[in-house]
Design a protein around this motif. Structure first.
Motif, PDB file in Angstrom:
ATOM      1  N   ILE A   1       0.847  -1.212   0.000  1.00 51.74           N
ATOM      2  CA  ILE A   1       0.000   0.000   0.000  1.00 51.74           C
ATOM      3  C   ILE A   1       0.877   1.255   0.000  1.00 51.74           C
ATOM      4  O   ILE A   1       0.624   2.204  -0.758  1.00 51.74           O
ATOM      5  CB  ILE A   1      -0.976  -0.013   1.196  1.00 51.74           C
ATOM      6  CG1 ILE A   1      -2.007  -1.132   1.005  1.00 51.74           C
ATOM      7  CG2 ILE A   1      -1.686   1.335   1.340  1.00 51.74           C
ATOM      8  CD1 ILE A   1      -2.842  -1.430   2.225  1.00 51.74           C
TER       9      ILE A   1
ATOM     10  N   LEU B   1       3.918   1.504  -1.163  1.00 52.32           N
ATOM     11  CA  LEU B   1       4.531   1.608  -2.499  1.00 52.32           C
ATOM     12  C   LEU B   1       3.538   2.164  -3.520  1.00 52.32           C
ATOM     13  O   LEU B   1       3.915   2.943  -4.401  1.00 52.32           O
ATOM     14  CB  LEU B   1       5.046   0.235  -2.965  1.00 52.32           C
ATOM     15  CG  LEU B   1       6.337  -0.254  -2.311  1.00 52.32           C
ATOM     16  CD1 LEU B   1       6.670  -1.667  -2.780  1.00 52.32           C
ATOM     17  CD2 LEU B   1       7.498   0.681  -2.617  1.00 52.32           C
ATOM     18  N   MET B   2       2.261   1.771  -3.397  1.00 50.88           N
ATOM     19  CA  MET B   2       1.247   2.293  -4.325  1.00 50.88           C
ATOM     20  C   MET B   2       1.067   3.801  -4.131  1.00 50.88           C
ATOM     21  O   MET B   2       0.975   4.550  -5.110  1.00 50.88           O
ATOM     22  CB  MET B   2      -0.083   1.570  -4.127  1.00 50.88           C
ATOM     23  CG  MET B   2      -0.103   0.181  -4.720  1.00 50.88           C
ATOM     24  SD  MET B   2      -1.735  -0.565  -4.861  1.00 50.88           S
ATOM     25  CE  MET B   2      -2.224  -0.686  -3.168  1.00 50.88           C
ATOM     26  N   VAL B   3       1.052   4.248  -2.871  1.00 48.88           N
ATOM     27  CA  VAL B   3       0.896   5.686  -2.592  1.00 48.88           C
ATOM     28  C   VAL B   3       2.105   6.454  -3.132  1.00 48.88           C
ATOM     29  O   VAL B   3       1.959   7.498  -3.790  1.00 48.88           O
ATOM     30  CB  VAL B   3       0.706   5.934  -1.071  1.00 48.88           C
ATOM     31  CG1 VAL B   3       0.718   7.423  -0.762  1.00 48.88           C
ATOM     32  CG2 VAL B   3      -0.601   5.315  -0.579  1.00 48.88           C
TER      33      VAL B   3
ATOM     34  N   THR C   1       4.129   5.532  -5.557  1.00 48.45           N
ATOM     35  CA  THR C   1       4.066   5.502  -7.023  1.00 48.45           C
ATOM     36  C   THR C   1       3.066   6.540  -7.534  1.00 48.45           C
ATOM     37  O   THR C   1       3.325   7.248  -8.514  1.00 48.45           O
ATOM     38  CB  THR C   1       3.654   4.096  -7.511  1.00 48.45           C
ATOM     39  OG1 THR C   1       4.534   3.143  -6.944  1.00 48.45           O
ATOM     40  CG2 THR C   1       3.694   3.987  -9.027  1.00 48.45           C
ATOM     41  N   PHE C   2       1.922   6.636  -6.862  1.00 49.05           N
ATOM     42  CA  PHE C   2       0.882   7.595  -7.262  1.00 49.05           C
ATOM     43  C   PHE C   2       1.401   9.035  -7.180  1.00 49.05           C
ATOM     44  O   PHE C   2       1.254   9.812  -8.136  1.00 49.05           O
ATOM     45  CB  PHE C   2      -0.343   7.404  -6.362  1.00 49.05           C
ATOM     46  CG  PHE C   2      -1.475   8.347  -6.648  1.00 49.05           C
ATOM     47  CD1 PHE C   2      -2.210   8.229  -7.823  1.00 49.05           C
ATOM     48  CD2 PHE C   2      -1.806   9.351  -5.760  1.00 49.05           C
ATOM     49  CE1 PHE C   2      -3.255   9.088  -8.101  1.00 49.05           C
ATOM     50  CE2 PHE C   2      -2.852  10.220  -6.028  1.00 49.05           C
ATOM     51  CZ  PHE C   2      -3.584  10.088  -7.198  1.00 49.05           C
TER      52      PHE C   2
ATOM     53  N   ALA D   1       4.046   9.656  -9.807  1.00 48.69           N
ATOM     54  CA  ALA D   1       3.456   9.789 -11.146  1.00 48.69           C
ATOM     55  C   ALA D   1       2.896  11.192 -11.364  1.00 48.69           C
ATOM     56  O   ALA D   1       2.890  11.698 -12.486  1.00 48.69           O
ATOM     57  CB  ALA D   1       2.352   8.752 -11.344  1.00 48.69           C
ATOM     58  N   LEU D   2       2.444  11.832 -10.289  1.00 48.45           N
ATOM     59  CA  LEU D   2       1.905  13.188 -10.408  1.00 48.45           C
ATOM     60  C   LEU D   2       3.014  14.228 -10.501  1.00 48.45           C
ATOM     61  O   LEU D   2       2.864  15.246 -11.182  1.00 48.45           O
ATOM     62  CB  LEU D   2       1.015  13.520  -9.204  1.00 48.45           C
ATOM     63  CG  LEU D   2      -0.281  12.712  -9.062  1.00 48.45           C
ATOM     64  CD1 LEU D   2      -0.992  13.097  -7.781  1.00 48.45           C
ATOM     65  CD2 LEU D   2      -1.201  12.944 -10.260  1.00 48.45           C
TER      66      LEU D   2
END
Lengths: 60, 207
Positions: A35, A37-39, A41-42, A45-46
């Protein structure tokens, strides 16, 4: 193959799972890491510039 | 004046499809300027991972459980299947967050958003039946834990998680078919309606 053994020693997957507790929240460390890592990455990406974006603007 | 050929269902369907999705819209040469951001790459990352999931799943289906449990190559393909699923869900969740904060249902894109939602749910069910079909102690543990939850909803009457054959068929036939068809529909809707523009642009203006 040596680095496989090294990696396996760093992240032992044979033992019991590790869990984090905050009140009613109970989550495995593995799921928590995914979770996080997903945050990350998000957000990356921005914020990170996309290759060729400036070139496109200049050519307009 | 319409002829009998105009009334044929094949003619009407072809004209309707060509009108809604001409080739230049189906496979465009360029994308709007706002698409040059990393946040837009996670949809295609999800689809790429899905292709690896399907490919590795086909190989596992060809060789069977004994092969994926006991041989080195079987272990490798089994792991490839698992890790491509991990990447699939990872990319899909980041894609979902990105589209949620963009309000990707705007501009007549409700069907696009909803097919994405249903694809996400179908993917969760596909992953669950995959964990239930591993044919090892892990799958025994997962299914015996899950049965009470499923039974409490009433779905256990026709969806028995302890029935390995049923779980395997759901995992390798019904749910992947649903996931792939829904993904294809989702992508076609994205192509028809275009990628949702950022909030500061007027909807559809940048297309």
């Amino acid at each position: 193959m040596a680095w496989f053994s090294f990696l396996a020693a760093l992240i032992p997957l044979d033992g019991y799972g590790h869990y984090l507790h905050w009140g009613v929240i109970n989550i495995s460390v593995a799921n928590f890491i995914v979770i996080v890592l997903m945050v990350v990455t998000f957000i990356a990406a921005l914020l990170l510039p996309f290759p060729g974006r400036n070139r496109r603007k200049e050519s307009k | 004046m319409s002829t009998s050929i105009d009334q044929q269902w094949t003619t009407r369907l072809r004209r309707r499809v060509a009108g809604k999705l001409p080739p230049e819209k189906l496979l465009p040469d360029t994308q709007p300027a706002y698409v040059s951001s990393w946040i837009y790459v996670f949809g295609v990352t999800t689809m790429s991972a899905l292709a690896v999931v399907i490919g590795s799943g086909l190989i596992l289906a060809l060789r069977g459980p004994q092969w994926w449990h006991e041989s080195s190559i079987g272990h490798f393909v089994n792991s490839l299947h698992l890790w491509s699923v991990e990447i699939f869900f990872f990319a899909m969740v980041v894609h979902l967050w990105g589209k949620f904060f963009m309000g990707a249902w705007r501009g007549g894109r409700t069907a696009t958003w909803m097919t994405g939602v249903v694809t996400f749910l179908a993917s969760i069910a596909t992953a669950f039946t995959g964990y239930a079909s591993q044919s090892n102690f892990d799958s025994q543990w997962i299914t015996t834990q899950a049965k009470d939850g499923i039974n409490s909803t009433g779905a256990g009457a026709f969806f028995n998680v302890l029935n390995l054959g049923q779980m395997l068929m759901w995992h390798i036939v019904l749910l992947p078919l649903a996931a792939v068809v829904l993904t294809a529909l989702h992508v076609l809707l994205v192509r028809i309606k275009g990628v949702v523009p950022p909030y500061e642009d007027k909807v559809g203006e940048a297309q």
